[in-house]
Design a protein around this motif. Sequence first.
Motif, PDB file in Angstrom:
ATOM      1  N   GLU A 185       0.828  -1.205   0.000  1.00 11.71           N
ATOM      2  CA  GLU A 185       0.000   0.000   0.000  1.00 11.71           C
ATOM      3  C   GLU A 185       0.862   1.254   0.000  1.00 11.71           C
ATOM      4  O   GLU A 185       0.614   2.204  -0.743  1.00 11.71           O
ATOM      5  N   ARG A 203      -2.745  -2.354 -15.600  1.00 13.69           N
ATOM      6  CA  ARG A 203      -3.583  -1.271 -15.079  1.00 13.69           C
ATOM      7  C   ARG A 203      -4.802  -1.814 -14.346  1.00 13.69           C
ATOM      8  O   ARG A 203      -5.217  -1.247 -13.338  1.00 13.69           O
ATOM      9  N   SER A 204      -5.374  -2.915 -14.849  1.00 16.93           N
ATOM     10  CA  SER A 204      -6.537  -3.486 -14.163  1.00 16.93           C
ATOM     11  C   SER A 204      -6.152  -3.982 -12.771  1.00 16.93           C
ATOM     12  O   SER A 204      -6.911  -3.821 -11.805  1.00 16.93           O
ATOM     13  N   THR A 205      -4.952  -4.562 -12.665  1.00 20.46           N
ATOM     14  CA  THR A 205      -4.460  -5.002 -11.349  1.00 20.46           C
ATOM     15  C   THR A 205      -4.256  -3.809 -10.425  1.00 20.46           C
ATOM     16  O   THR A 205      -4.598  -3.849  -9.236  1.00 20.46           O
ATOM     17  N   TYR A 262      -5.803  -0.866 -10.512  1.00 21.82           N
ATOM     18  CA  TYR A 262      -7.084  -0.321 -10.059  1.00 21.82           C
ATOM     19  C   TYR A 262      -7.752  -1.239  -9.028  1.00 21.82           C
ATOM     20  O   TYR A 262      -8.429  -0.766  -8.107  1.00 21.82           O
ATOM     21  N   ARG A 263      -7.543  -2.546  -9.176  1.00 22.22           N
ATOM     22  CA  ARG A 263      -8.091  -3.474  -8.181  1.00 22.22           C
ATOM     23  C   ARG A 263      -7.429  -3.257  -6.823  1.00 22.22           C
ATOM     24  O   ARG A 263      -8.096  -3.240  -5.781  1.00 22.22           O
ATOM     25  N   LYS A 264      -6.119  -3.043  -6.836  1.00 24.25           N
ATOM     26  CA  LYS A 264      -5.405  -2.814  -5.583  1.00 24.25           C
ATOM     27  C   LYS A 264      -5.787  -1.467  -4.959  1.00 24.25           C
ATOM     28  O   LYS A 264      -5.859  -1.317  -3.740  1.00 24.25           O
ATOM     29  N   LYS A 287      -8.668  -0.169  -5.131  1.00 24.62           N
ATOM     30  CA  LYS A 287      -9.956  -0.406  -4.483  1.00 24.62           C
ATOM     31  C   LYS A 287      -9.767  -1.158  -3.175  1.00 24.62           C
ATOM     32  O   LYS A 287     -10.404  -0.846  -2.152  1.00 24.62           O
ATOM     33  N   GLU A 288      -8.866  -2.149  -3.178  1.00 27.41           N
ATOM     34  CA  GLU A 288      -8.624  -2.936  -1.971  1.00 27.41           C
ATOM     35  C   GLU A 288      -8.124  -2.056  -0.824  1.00 27.41           C
ATOM     36  O   GLU A 288      -8.512  -2.238   0.337  1.00 27.41           O
ATOM     37  N   TYR A 289      -7.263  -1.103  -1.167  1.00 24.06           N
ATOM     38  CA  TYR A 289      -6.670  -0.267  -0.120  1.00 24.06           C
ATOM     39  C   TYR A 289      -7.437   1.034   0.098  1.00 24.06           C
ATOM     40  O   TYR A 289      -6.982   1.909   0.848  1.00 24.06           O
ATOM     41  N   GLU A 313      -9.002   4.366  -4.328  1.00 22.56           N
ATOM     42  CA  GLU A 313      -9.630   4.736  -5.591  1.00 22.56           C
ATOM     43  C   GLU A 313     -10.451   6.002  -5.434  1.00 22.56           C
ATOM     44  O   GLU A 313     -10.796   6.425  -4.336  1.00 22.56           O
TER      45      GLU A 313
END
Length: 521
Positions: A475, A500-502, A504-506, A508-510, A513
């Motif tokens: 993070e 980039r998709s990975t 954006y997923r991260k 969101k996880e942290y 976003e």
Amino acid sequence: MQAINGKILIVDDDPIQRRLLQEAVVKFGYRFKTAENGAEAVRIMTGPEASEIDLIILDMVMPELDGLGVLQRLRGDRIATPVIVQTAHGGIDTVVSVMNAGAQDFAVKPVAPERLNVSIRNLLKTSALEDEITRFRKQASGTLTFADIITHSPAMERVINLGKRAAASNIPILIEGESGVGKEMIASAIQGSSDRKSKPLVTVNCGAIPENLVESILFGHEKGAFTGAVDKHVGKFQEAHGGTLFLDEVGELPQEVQVKLLRAIQEGEIDPIGARRPVKVDFRLISATNRRLIDQVKDGAFREDLYYRLNVFPIWIPPLRDRREDIPALTRHFLARFAAEERKPQVAGVSADTLAMLQAYHWPGNIRQLENAVFRAVVLCDGAQLTAHDFPQVAAAVDQPAVPSPASGSAPAGFAGIAEAPVPAAVPSASVLARPLDPAAHPAPRAGFEQAAPFGFMRNLDQDGHVRKLADIEEELIRTAINHYSGRMTEVAKRLGIGRSTLYRKLKEYGLEEGGEDAAA
């Protein structure tokens, strides 16, 4: 490194007067070149050295060719370099004559150094602003040429020579370089120097288009081709018909669109979505990328056959840190524009020590970062010149001690080195940008682990002395990367080595976003 605002041509047949002017302009922070008479001045200003001269201090009375004659020759050849005329005879007729001949200022000898310095600063600022306005107009009309590009760098001269050769044909061009180095400017100059000048230059940022809309935006669609297609849409290829299509960040195109792009290049025709037959298009293709396409080919993310179609004439633009000679001129041009936009006409120059500092900085965001840093400095400036105090983030970064290498020493206990630069100065932030870590969210560690991480390092151990969790380190690294690359997610993903998709997923996880908890903090 000595920094300078510009180069001044001193034209005077009196060696004592030339020496006095030399000492004055050096004290003001400028370089100089001298000419002993008017004929020599004309030779310099009509030769290859003319591009280096930013201003002329011209004596009025000289043998062979006097100051008035020099002015008439220069203006007759459309050389617009600003001129300050000096003479011992200050009659009104003389003043009217030289001003009508094209001089920008007039001074009676002996001129006070302070008065001369103010005149030089103001004329350089005015000249830079006029050049910026001309450049914007030419870029908008498709007539920008390589002569309009600001550079004093041998590395950029090679780029310009390649661009001129490319402009003479319709060969596909691939421009490579880091974000912010001026790829679109080079593309505009190629267009303006070709037989397609004044024709459309259509720019498409492939990385900024949602995947489900890429095909429609590039190739167009017919009415009713899909749900929501209530009208016919002309794509970018058809908009560029007769002109040039500039595909920025071409490496971001989805695989299925890459196939259609390959056909457009090979056959000179496109297939709009829902169309019954192909549409012929005549376009010049220039592509650009901030990452190595060959690496994407090896990873299977970019078609090899398309790569070789695009990479027919590659041009690589060096980063700003490799052409520091351009920093003074670029700074002056940005200063002129922003001082006018912000209605701060009193800000007319940059101190020599400040330019030295700017040249010492490595500019990870390249020209775009320099532009934003100057914008912020102009807003902060309360005096007649930009100083180091107006560039606080750059000053802090330049003053940072070098990160010790394993050979010269080790990092403090609990820290791991990461070669990161400071947050770029004055870059407009989107809500997705990460902020510096909030001290409240990271409580002070216990004794023995109280020292803050030095610049360029990350903490390995937590406040209890145990190894930190991978998720916490990840993070923090993502936050650092987003700050460092000014929220340019394509570059962030590239440098982190993930898609980039990975990314954006991260985010969101942290909670990083846009619209997330962290984004609102």
